[in-house]
Design a protein around this motif. Structure first.
Motif, PDB file in Angstrom:
ATOM      1  N   CYS A 174       2.334   5.903  -5.115  1.00 39.57           N
ATOM      2  CA  CYS A 174       1.504   6.782  -5.921  1.00 39.57           C
ATOM      3  C   CYS A 174       0.153   6.108  -6.124  1.00 39.57           C
ATOM      4  CB  CYS A 174       2.158   7.066  -7.269  1.00 39.57           C
ATOM      5  SG  CYS A 174       1.133   8.045  -8.369  1.00 39.57           S
ATOM      6  N   LEU A 175      -0.894   6.850  -5.929  1.00 44.42           N
ATOM      7  CA  LEU A 175      -2.243   6.410  -6.278  1.00 44.42           C
ATOM      8  C   LEU A 175      -2.717   7.259  -7.449  1.00 44.42           C
ATOM      9  CD1 LEU A 175      -3.879   6.033  -2.761  1.00 44.42           C
ATOM     10  CD2 LEU A 175      -3.480   4.195  -4.406  1.00 44.42           C
ATOM     11  N   ALA A 176      -3.274   6.610  -8.444  1.00 46.68           N
ATOM     12  CA  ALA A 176      -3.626   7.342  -9.656  1.00 46.68           C
ATOM     13  C   ALA A 176      -4.952   6.873 -10.230  1.00 46.68           C
ATOM     14  CB  ALA A 176      -2.524   7.167 -10.696  1.00 46.68           C
ATOM     15  N   TRP A 177      -5.539   7.751 -11.016  1.00 41.89           N
ATOM     16  CA  TRP A 177      -6.708   7.420 -11.819  1.00 41.89           C
ATOM     17  C   TRP A 177      -6.290   7.373 -13.284  1.00 41.89           C
ATOM     18  CZ3 TRP A 177     -11.159   5.779  -9.798  1.00 41.89           C
ATOM     19  CH2 TRP A 177     -11.459   6.114  -8.475  1.00 41.89           C
ATOM     20  N   ASP A 183      -8.156  10.268   1.418  1.00 41.90           N
ATOM     21  CA  ASP A 183      -8.429  10.272   2.847  1.00 41.90           C
ATOM     22  C   ASP A 183      -7.539   9.209   3.474  1.00 41.90           C
ATOM     23  OD1 ASP A 183      -9.475   9.705   5.430  1.00 41.90           O
ATOM     24  OD2 ASP A 183     -11.423  10.465   4.839  1.00 41.90           O
ATOM     25  N   ASN A 184      -6.473   9.641   4.111  1.00 35.97           N
ATOM     26  CA  ASN A 184      -5.506   8.686   4.640  1.00 35.97           C
ATOM     27  C   ASN A 184      -6.088   7.827   5.760  1.00 35.97           C
ATOM     28  OD1 ASN A 184      -3.386   9.482   2.930  1.00 35.97           O
ATOM     29  ND2 ASN A 184      -2.894  11.193   4.278  1.00 35.97           N
ATOM     30  N   CYS A 194     -12.096   5.132  -4.584  1.00 40.36           N
ATOM     31  CA  CYS A 194     -11.318   3.903  -4.703  1.00 40.36           C
ATOM     32  C   CYS A 194     -10.850   3.522  -3.299  1.00 40.36           C
ATOM     33  CB  CYS A 194     -10.127   4.103  -5.625  1.00 40.36           C
ATOM     34  SG  CYS A 194      -8.994   2.694  -5.685  1.00 40.36           S
ATOM     35  N   ALA A 195     -11.366   2.427  -2.792  1.00 42.07           N
ATOM     36  CA  ALA A 195     -10.981   1.944  -1.466  1.00 42.07           C
ATOM     37  C   ALA A 195      -9.773   1.038  -1.592  1.00 42.07           C
ATOM     38  CB  ALA A 195     -12.138   1.201  -0.830  1.00 42.07           C
ATOM     39  N   ALA A 196      -8.718   1.381  -0.871  1.00 39.27           N
ATOM     40  CA  ALA A 196      -7.477   0.613  -0.916  1.00 39.27           C
ATOM     41  C   ALA A 196      -7.292  -0.156   0.388  1.00 39.27           C
ATOM     42  CB  ALA A 196      -6.291   1.544  -1.130  1.00 39.27           C
ATOM     43  N   ILE A 237      -8.970   5.881   1.220  1.00 37.42           N
ATOM     44  CA  ILE A 237      -9.818   6.056   0.047  1.00 37.42           C
ATOM     45  C   ILE A 237      -9.236   7.146  -0.835  1.00 37.42           C
ATOM     46  CG2 ILE A 237     -12.101   6.660  -0.816  1.00 37.42           C
ATOM     47  CD1 ILE A 237     -13.298   5.544   1.719  1.00 37.42           C
ATOM     48  N   LEU A 238      -9.181   6.851  -2.104  1.00 36.94           N
ATOM     49  CA  LEU A 238      -8.775   7.800  -3.137  1.00 36.94           C
ATOM     50  C   LEU A 238     -10.029   8.324  -3.823  1.00 36.94           C
ATOM     51  CD1 LEU A 238      -6.438   8.950  -5.006  1.00 36.94           C
ATOM     52  CD2 LEU A 238      -6.884   6.948  -6.449  1.00 36.94           C
TER      53      LEU A 238
END
Length: 124
Positions: free
Chosen positions: A33-36, A72-73, A22-24, A77-78
């Motif tokens: 928070c990043l979540a699936w 990956d900060n 997931c590209a942010a 990318i998540l």
């Protein structure tokens, strides 16, 4: 305006593996928070795994032994590494961004931004 774009969904056989990405972009806040999440037709969207801005991870109980969330900060990318996939893992997978404490319970209401989803199908 922030954007989340998922990729990596595919059709695999039971026991196989997949890595979702997931590209942010476009976000400035440092506590998040990043979540699936995943959803099948006719059912509620459920939290799968999450990682907060400090790198603390959270998992749904049924997935903690097979799934790994990471980020990956540098690249924003998540990831979601999914192993030993089962037919019951078949779903549309979404990434989401929200308040940092939303990671603990992974409730949909804590997340304001969503990607378009990527389909995972596990079938023989």
């Amino acid at each position: 305006q922030g954007q989340l774009v998922e990729s990596g969904g595919d059709s695999v056989q039971p026991g196989g593996s997949l890595r979702l990405s997931c590209a942010a972009s476009g976000y400035a806040d440092s506590n998040y928070c990043l979540a699936w999440f995943r959803q099948v037709p006719g059912k509620e969207r459920e939290g799968v795994a999450a990682i907060d801005s400090r790198g603390t991870t959270h998992y749904a109980d049924s997935m903690k032994d097979r799934f790994t969330v990471s980020k990956d900060n540098a690249k924003n990318i998540l990831y979601l590494q999914m192993n030993s996939l089962k037919p019951t893992d078949t779903a549309m997978y979404y990434c989401a961004r929200g308040v940092w404490f939303g990671c603990v319970q992974m409730r949909r209401g804590f997340f304001d931004y969503w990607g378009q989803g990527t389909q995972v199908t596990v079938s023989s």
